[in-house]
Design an enzyme around this catalytic site. Sequence first.
Site, PDB file in Angstrom:
ATOM      1  N   ASP A   6      -7.045   4.208  -4.530  1.00  0.00           N
ATOM      2  CA  ASP A   6      -7.713   4.034  -3.231  1.00  0.00           C
ATOM      3  C   ASP A   6      -8.343   5.405  -2.935  1.00  0.00           C
ATOM      4  O   ASP A   6      -8.584   6.180  -3.890  1.00  0.00           O
ATOM      5  CB  ASP A   6      -6.704   3.609  -2.148  1.00  0.00           C
ATOM      6  CG  ASP A   6      -7.375   3.112  -0.861  1.00  0.00           C
ATOM      7  OD1 ASP A   6      -7.837   1.954  -0.834  1.00  0.00           O
ATOM      8  OD2 ASP A   6      -7.469   3.881   0.119  1.00  0.00           O
TER       9      ASP A   6
ATOM     10  N   LYS B 247       0.862  -1.183   0.000  1.00  0.00           N
ATOM     11  CA  LYS B 247       0.000   0.000   0.000  1.00  0.00           C
ATOM     12  C   LYS B 247       0.893   1.225   0.000  1.00  0.00           C
ATOM     13  O   LYS B 247       2.033   1.164   0.472  1.00  0.00           O
ATOM     14  CB  LYS B 247      -0.874   0.023   1.260  1.00  0.00           C
ATOM     15  CG  LYS B 247      -2.101   0.870   1.117  1.00  0.00           C
ATOM     16  CD  LYS B 247      -3.187   0.098   0.389  1.00  0.00           C
ATOM     17  CE  LYS B 247      -4.400   0.938   0.092  1.00  0.00           C
ATOM     18  NZ  LYS B 247      -5.520   0.095  -0.352  1.00  0.00           N
TER      19      LYS B 247
HETATM   20  P1  NDP Z   1     -13.069   7.566  -2.788  1.00  0.00           P
HETATM   21  O1  NDP Z   1     -12.002   8.563  -2.609  1.00  0.00           O
HETATM   22  O2  NDP Z   1     -13.657   7.342  -4.125  1.00  0.00           O
HETATM   23  O3  NDP Z   1     -14.267   7.875  -1.794  1.00  0.00           O
HETATM   24  C1  NDP Z   1     -14.072   7.948  -0.419  1.00  0.00           C
HETATM   25  C2  NDP Z   1     -15.393   8.263   0.255  1.00  0.00           C
HETATM   26  O4  NDP Z   1     -15.245   8.117   1.671  1.00  0.00           O
HETATM   27  C3  NDP Z   1     -15.859   9.694   0.029  1.00  0.00           C
HETATM   28  O5  NDP Z   1     -17.252   9.720   0.112  1.00  0.00           O
HETATM   29  C4  NDP Z   1     -15.227  10.434   1.204  1.00  0.00           C
HETATM   30  O6  NDP Z   1     -15.869  11.630   1.560  1.00  0.00           O
HETATM   31  C5  NDP Z   1     -15.384   9.390   2.312  1.00  0.00           C
HETATM   32  N1  NDP Z   1     -14.333   9.535   3.313  1.00  0.00           N
HETATM   33  C6  NDP Z   1     -12.996   9.424   3.106  1.00  0.00           C
HETATM   34  N2  NDP Z   1     -12.328   9.640   4.243  1.00  0.00           N
HETATM   35  C7  NDP Z   1     -13.265   9.903   5.172  1.00  0.00           C
HETATM   36  C8  NDP Z   1     -13.205  10.206   6.533  1.00  0.00           C
HETATM   37  N3  NDP Z   1     -12.022  10.288   7.185  1.00  0.00           N
HETATM   38  N4  NDP Z   1     -14.373  10.394   7.195  1.00  0.00           N
HETATM   39  C9  NDP Z   1     -15.578  10.321   6.540  1.00  0.00           C
HETATM   40  N5  NDP Z   1     -15.685  10.028   5.233  1.00  0.00           N
HETATM   41  C10 NDP Z   1     -14.548   9.818   4.566  1.00  0.00           C
HETATM   42  O7  NDP Z   1     -12.466   6.202  -2.188  1.00  0.00           O
HETATM   43  P2  NDP Z   1     -12.948   4.701  -2.424  1.00  0.00           P
HETATM   44  O8  NDP Z   1     -14.407   4.637  -2.599  1.00  0.00           O
HETATM   45  O9  NDP Z   1     -12.072   4.111  -3.447  1.00  0.00           O
HETATM   46  O10 NDP Z   1     -12.535   4.035  -1.032  1.00  0.00           O
HETATM   47  C11 NDP Z   1     -13.441   3.904   0.052  1.00  0.00           C
HETATM   48  C12 NDP Z   1     -12.977   2.793   0.968  1.00  0.00           C
HETATM   49  O11 NDP Z   1     -12.916   1.567   0.228  1.00  0.00           O
HETATM   50  C13 NDP Z   1     -11.575   2.971   1.561  1.00  0.00           C
HETATM   51  O12 NDP Z   1     -11.553   2.374   2.849  1.00  0.00           O
HETATM   52  C14 NDP Z   1     -10.698   2.149   0.621  1.00  0.00           C
HETATM   53  O13 NDP Z   1      -9.510   1.727   1.246  1.00  0.00           O
HETATM   54  C15 NDP Z   1     -11.621   0.977   0.350  1.00  0.00           C
HETATM   55  N6  NDP Z   1     -11.341   0.192  -0.846  1.00  0.00           N
HETATM   56  C16 NDP Z   1     -11.253   0.776  -2.088  1.00  0.00           C
HETATM   57  C17 NDP Z   1     -11.022  -0.013  -3.182  1.00  0.00           C
HETATM   58  C18 NDP Z   1     -11.003   0.547  -4.567  1.00  0.00           C
HETATM   59  O14 NDP Z   1     -10.881  -0.237  -5.504  1.00  0.00           O
HETATM   60  N7  NDP Z   1     -11.140   1.853  -4.760  1.00  0.00           N
HETATM   61  C19 NDP Z   1     -10.786  -1.459  -3.069  1.00  0.00           C
HETATM   62  C20 NDP Z   1     -10.970  -1.977  -1.739  1.00  0.00           C
HETATM   63  C21 NDP Z   1     -11.220  -1.161  -0.686  1.00  0.00           C
HETATM   64  P3  NDP Z   1     -15.362  13.046   0.958  1.00  0.00           P
HETATM   65  O15 NDP Z   1     -15.907  13.096  -0.440  1.00  0.00           O
HETATM   66  O16 NDP Z   1     -15.969  14.052   1.883  1.00  0.00           O
HETATM   67  O17 NDP Z   1     -13.869  13.033   1.018  1.00  0.00           O
HETATM   68  O1  2IT Z   2      -7.788  -1.790  -0.799  1.00  0.00           O
HETATM   69  C1  2IT Z   2      -7.750  -2.268  -1.946  1.00  0.00           C
HETATM   70  O2  2IT Z   2      -7.865  -3.481  -2.161  1.00  0.00           O
HETATM   71  C2  2IT Z   2      -7.568  -1.343  -3.076  1.00  0.00           C
HETATM   72  N1  2IT Z   2      -7.522  -0.136  -2.876  1.00  0.00           N
HETATM   73  C3  2IT Z   2      -7.395  -1.871  -4.469  1.00  0.00           C
HETATM   74  C4  2IT Z   2      -5.986  -2.316  -4.702  1.00  0.00           C
HETATM   75  C5  2IT Z   2      -5.671  -2.716  -6.113  1.00  0.00           C
HETATM   76  O3  2IT Z   2      -4.488  -3.019  -6.331  1.00  0.00           O
HETATM   77  O4  2IT Z   2      -6.544  -2.746  -6.965  1.00  0.00           O
END
Ligand code: NDP
Ligand code: 2IT
Length: 449
Positions: free
Chosen positions: A170, A130
Site C-alpha cells: 500500500d 490492513k
Molecule cells: P504509493 O506509495 O506508491 O504512492 C502514494 C502517492 O500518494 C505518492 O504520490 C505520495 O506522495 C502521495 N501521498 C501519500 N500520502 C499523501 C498525503 N498524506 N498527502 C498528499 N499526497 C500523499 O502508494 P499507492 O499508489 O500504492 O497508493 C495510493 C492510494 O491507493 C492509497 O490510498 C492506497 O491505499 C490506495 N490503493 C493502493 C493499492 C495498491 O495496490 N497499491 C490498491 C488499492 C488502493 P509522496 O511521494 O510525496 O509521498
Molecule cells: O487497498 C488495497 O486494496 C490494497 N492496498 C491492496 C491489497 C492487496 O492485498 O493487494
Amino acid sequence: MSANADDLIKPFLTGLIRRNPGESEFHQAVQEVARDVLPFEAEHSRYHDAHIFERMTEPDRVVIFRVSWEDDAGNVRVNRGTRVQFNNAIGPYKGGLRFHPTVTLSVLKFLGFEQTFKNSLTTLPMGGAKGGANCNPRGKSDREVMRFCQAFMSELFRHIGKDVDVPAGDIGVGAREVAYLYGQYKRLRNEFTGTITGKGLAFGGSLIRTEATGYGCVYFARDMLAHVGEGLEGKTCVVSGSGNVAQYTAEKLIQLGAKVVTLSDSSGFIYDPDGLDEDKLEYVIDLKTVRRGRISEYAEKFGCEFHADKRPWGVPCDAAFPSATQNEIDKDDAEGLVKNGCQLVAEGANMPTTLAGIEIFQRGGLLYAPSKAANAGGVAVSGLEQTQNALRLSWTREEVDRHLNEIMSKIHQQCVEWGQNGDRVDYVKGANIAGYVKVADAMLAYGII
Ligand code: NDP
Ligand code: 2IT
C-alpha cells in the site's frame, strides 16, 4: 436521507464513536456504509436480528507490536507495527501494509473495514485486513528499509500464513519492501508459500499485479461510461498522486485515448495541458520508483506548471481519478469539480473523498465510483497471485488482464444490480449492499460467533 434512516444511523454512530474514541477516519468509513446498510438491515430482519452490521464494525482482532531497528548511523529506532484482522467470514484475511508517518490505529481500522467490503465485491474468497507502521521510508537507505522490514516481519510472521492472512503493499510499501518482507517471512518459517502478494516475478509474483489497481480503476470508469453510452476517448482527466496507483491509472487512460493533464505528490501538483504520453510517464515511473524524487522535477523537465502545496481539483476536466490518499477531496474541491463540468470520479485511492464531498457528487449527478468498487483490481490480482502460487504456475499477461477485466465488470454489474435508483445507478449504495450481503450471509450461516 429520510428522517427514518437518520433515526437508525444516529444512535448507531453514537455507540460506535463511544467505543472507538478519537478514530475519525474509522468513524467516517463506517458512516458512509451505515447510510446504506442500516436501512437495508431494517428491511431484512434476519440480518438485523443477528446484529450483523454491528459485528462487522468490530475487528476480529488487532495485533500491535514494537518494531526496533538500527539506522545507518547506529541509532536505535522504535516504531509501532499493527495488523488489523477485520473479518475472515468469506476467506483468509487479505489486505495491504502501509508505511507512512500518518498511520494510526484509526487509519488502519478504516482501511481494514473498507477492505472487507472491497474483497467481497471481487467475487474471490478473501476476508478483510490492513496493517502497517508509523514510519516513513522516504529518505532512508535501502539497507535501513531492509532492516526495518525484517524487524517488522520478525513479529508479523506469527500472525499470518497462506490460509490465515496474506498481506500486500500500500502507500510506502512497493516492490522493494514486499521483497524484504517476504524474504524475512520465508527465512523465519522455512517455507515458500507466497504469503504476501505483489512479489517480484522471479519469486512468485503475478504479471499485471503492479498495474492492477490503476488499470482496474480505468476499466471500472470505462464500464460506468459504457453504461450511459459513452467512452473515455478524448476525455481530459485529472489524476492525483504519482505512486503506483496514479502511474498505472495514467498509463491505461493514455492507452484508451484519454488525456491526463495532472499528477501530484505531497508537495503539490503538476499541470501539463499537452497531456502525458508514454515517454513522460516512463520518466515519472523512474522518478518516483527508482530515484524517489519529487513530482516538481517533472515540471522542470517538461516545462509545465507546478503548483506547490496545492491539489489538482481546480483544473477543468471531464473525469477525475484521486489516487493519492484519504480525504484529498473535500467539499470545496468537490464543488469545484462539479462546477467545472466534471462528469465522472473514480477513486483509485482509499476513501479520498470526504462525506460532504460525496454528497456534492451525488447531488451533482456525476458518475461517482467509491474506492471499494473502483480500486478493487489491485487486491483482485493479489487474489489471482495467491491462486497461481497455490497451483505453482504463472499465467500470461493476457490471461491475468482478462481476469482483471472480467472481475471489474462483475463489480460494475453488482453495483448496478443493488444500486439502481430510477434511471441512475447509485454506485455507493450498490457497492455497499453488494459487498455486505455476501459477508452477512456467511456470518449468518456460522451462527453467533
Ligand atoms: P504509493 O506509495 O506508491 O504512492 C502514494 C502517492 O500518494 C505518492 O504520490 C505520495 O506522495 C502521495 N501521498 C501519500 N500520502 C499523501 C498525503 N498524506 N498527502 C498528499 N499526497 C500523499 O502508494 P499507492 O499508489 O500504492 O497508493 C495510493 C492510494 O491507493 C492509497 O490510498 C492506497 O491505499 C490506495 N490503493 C493502493 C493499492 C495498491 O495496490 N497499491 C490498491 C488499492 C488502493 P509522496 O511521494 O510525496 O509521498
Ligand atoms: O487497498 C488495497 O486494496 C490494497 N492496498 C491492496 C491489497 C492487496 O492485498 O493487494
